[in-house]
Design a protein around this motif. Sequence first.
Motif, PDB file in Angstrom:
ATOM      1  N   THR A  41       0.826  -1.205   0.000  1.00  0.00           N
ATOM      2  CA  THR A  41       0.000   0.000   0.000  1.00  0.00           C
ATOM      3  C   THR A  41       0.864   1.259   0.000  1.00  0.00           C
ATOM      4  OG1 THR A  41      -1.699  -1.187   1.244  1.00  0.00           O
ATOM      5  CG2 THR A  41      -1.852   1.214   1.204  1.00  0.00           C
ATOM      6  N   VAL A  42       1.846   1.308   0.894  1.00  0.00           N
ATOM      7  CA  VAL A  42       2.728   2.483   0.961  1.00  0.00           C
ATOM      8  C   VAL A  42       3.554   2.592  -0.318  1.00  0.00           C
ATOM      9  CG1 VAL A  42       4.708   3.507   2.172  1.00  0.00           C
ATOM     10  CG2 VAL A  42       2.806   2.521   3.477  1.00  0.00           C
ATOM     11  N   THR A  43       4.075   1.473  -0.802  1.00  0.00           N
ATOM     12  CA  THR A  43       4.863   1.481  -2.033  1.00  0.00           C
ATOM     13  C   THR A  43       4.038   1.997  -3.207  1.00  0.00           C
ATOM     14  OG1 THR A  43       6.210  -0.375  -1.240  1.00  0.00           O
ATOM     15  CG2 THR A  43       6.227   0.047  -3.614  1.00  0.00           C
ATOM     16  N   ALA A  44       2.812   1.509  -3.347  1.00  0.00           N
ATOM     17  CA  ALA A  44       1.944   1.933  -4.449  1.00  0.00           C
ATOM     18  C   ALA A  44       1.565   3.405  -4.327  1.00  0.00           C
ATOM     19  CB  ALA A  44       0.684   1.062  -4.492  1.00  0.00           C
ATOM     20  N   LEU A  45       1.260   3.847  -3.123  1.00  0.00           N
ATOM     21  CA  LEU A  45       0.908   5.248  -2.901  1.00  0.00           C
ATOM     22  C   LEU A  45       2.078   6.161  -3.264  1.00  0.00           C
ATOM     23  CD1 LEU A  45      -1.071   7.395  -1.551  1.00  0.00           C
ATOM     24  CD2 LEU A  45       0.409   7.112   0.434  1.00  0.00           C
ATOM     25  N   VAL A  46       3.263   5.817  -2.778  1.00  0.00           N
ATOM     26  CA  VAL A  46       4.448   6.630  -3.059  1.00  0.00           C
ATOM     27  C   VAL A  46       4.759   6.609  -4.556  1.00  0.00           C
ATOM     28  CG1 VAL A  46       6.941   6.846  -2.638  1.00  0.00           C
ATOM     29  CG2 VAL A  46       5.383   6.368  -0.742  1.00  0.00           C
ATOM     30  N   PHE A  47       4.668   5.438  -5.176  1.00  0.00           N
ATOM     31  CA  PHE A  47       4.895   5.338  -6.618  1.00  0.00           C
ATOM     32  C   PHE A  47       3.982   6.315  -7.369  1.00  0.00           C
ATOM     33  CE2 PHE A  47       3.661   3.876 -10.803  1.00  0.00           C
ATOM     34  CZ  PHE A  47       4.884   3.623 -11.413  1.00  0.00           C
ATOM     35  N   PRO A  58      10.992   3.272   5.582  1.00  0.00           N
ATOM     36  CA  PRO A  58      11.955   3.689   4.564  1.00  0.00           C
ATOM     37  C   PRO A  58      12.064   2.747   3.367  1.00  0.00           C
ATOM     38  CG  PRO A  58      13.069   3.042   6.590  1.00  0.00           C
ATOM     39  CD  PRO A  58      11.608   3.058   6.878  1.00  0.00           C
ATOM     40  N   ILE A  59      11.916   1.456   3.587  1.00  0.00           N
ATOM     41  CA  ILE A  59      12.041   0.499   2.480  1.00  0.00           C
ATOM     42  C   ILE A  59      10.889   0.662   1.492  1.00  0.00           C
ATOM     43  CG2 ILE A  59      12.163  -1.941   1.848  1.00  0.00           C
ATOM     44  CD1 ILE A  59      14.617  -1.050   3.396  1.00  0.00           C
ATOM     45  N   SER A  60       9.662   0.701   1.996  1.00  0.00           N
ATOM     46  CA  SER A  60       8.499   0.838   1.121  1.00  0.00           C
ATOM     47  C   SER A  60       8.485   2.184   0.404  1.00  0.00           C
ATOM     48  CB  SER A  60       7.200   0.663   1.918  1.00  0.00           C
ATOM     49  OG  SER A  60       7.147  -0.617   2.503  1.00  0.00           O
ATOM     50  N   VAL A  61       8.809   3.247   1.142  1.00  0.00           N
ATOM     51  CA  VAL A  61       8.847   4.584   0.542  1.00  0.00           C
ATOM     52  C   VAL A  61       9.966   4.639  -0.498  1.00  0.00           C
ATOM     53  CG1 VAL A  61       9.328   7.023   0.974  1.00  0.00           C
ATOM     54  CG2 VAL A  61       7.801   5.764   2.505  1.00  0.00           C
ATOM     55  N   GLY A  62      11.131   4.130  -0.153  1.00  0.00           N
ATOM     56  CA  GLY A  62      12.257   4.132  -1.090  1.00  0.00           C
ATOM     57  C   GLY A  62      11.969   3.346  -2.351  1.00  0.00           C
ATOM     58  N   LEU A  63      11.346   2.182  -2.203  1.00  0.00           N
ATOM     59  CA  LEU A  63      11.005   1.352  -3.359  1.00  0.00           C
ATOM     60  C   LEU A  63       9.993   2.054  -4.264  1.00  0.00           C
ATOM     61  CD1 LEU A  63      11.293  -1.342  -4.848  1.00  0.00           C
ATOM     62  CD2 LEU A  63       9.458  -2.250  -3.375  1.00  0.00           C
TER      63      LEU A  63
END
Length: 193
Positions: free
Chosen positions: A5-11, A137-142
């Motif tokens: 969810t965080v990765t997709a949102l940040v993407f 940080p990992i999800s946001v960075g990715l």
Amino acid sequence: MISITVTALVFGVIFLAELPDKTALAGLVLGTRYRASYVFAGVAAAFLLHVVLAVAAGSVLTLLPQQIVHALTGVLFLGGAAMLLLQKHGDEEEIKKPTDQSFWKVAGTGFMLILVAEFGDLTQIMTANLAARYNDPISVGLGATLGLWAVAGLGIVGGKALMKKVPLRLITQIAALLMLGLGVWSLYEAIAG
């Protein structure tokens, strides 16, 4: 553990914020001149470094004086526009197929362009804010890295496709005018801010 969810949102946020930015333009210009995979390698490495710095710094990057960032960006854009307008145009067929360009030279050019032009950029600051907000940080960075790489890839591929339809000289002149406009706008923001 990576949060999808965080990765997709940040993407999504980073992709949309970067799409109209100078990165697509830089990728397009580099993609018209050099081997796409070499350009992408350099650009991707620079973006990865930017994301690592943003995530590591968290919200500290938001404290950078915006006037200085805008002034520096404006000067870099004006310099880039001048370089594009003043360069000599040789045989366009030779430029379309730059077989004499080494991987390190092309990747290094892409790396340095993005490293300098994108430092303190909106998406880097947004990435720092998102890292501070979600404490992941990992999800946001990715998500940020994939969003930036997607925009760069579109710009580079778009540059190659555009070359088949439009002369390089016209593309270069349009890119220079866009960079000139972005430079003037950035300097205006530095003065007005």
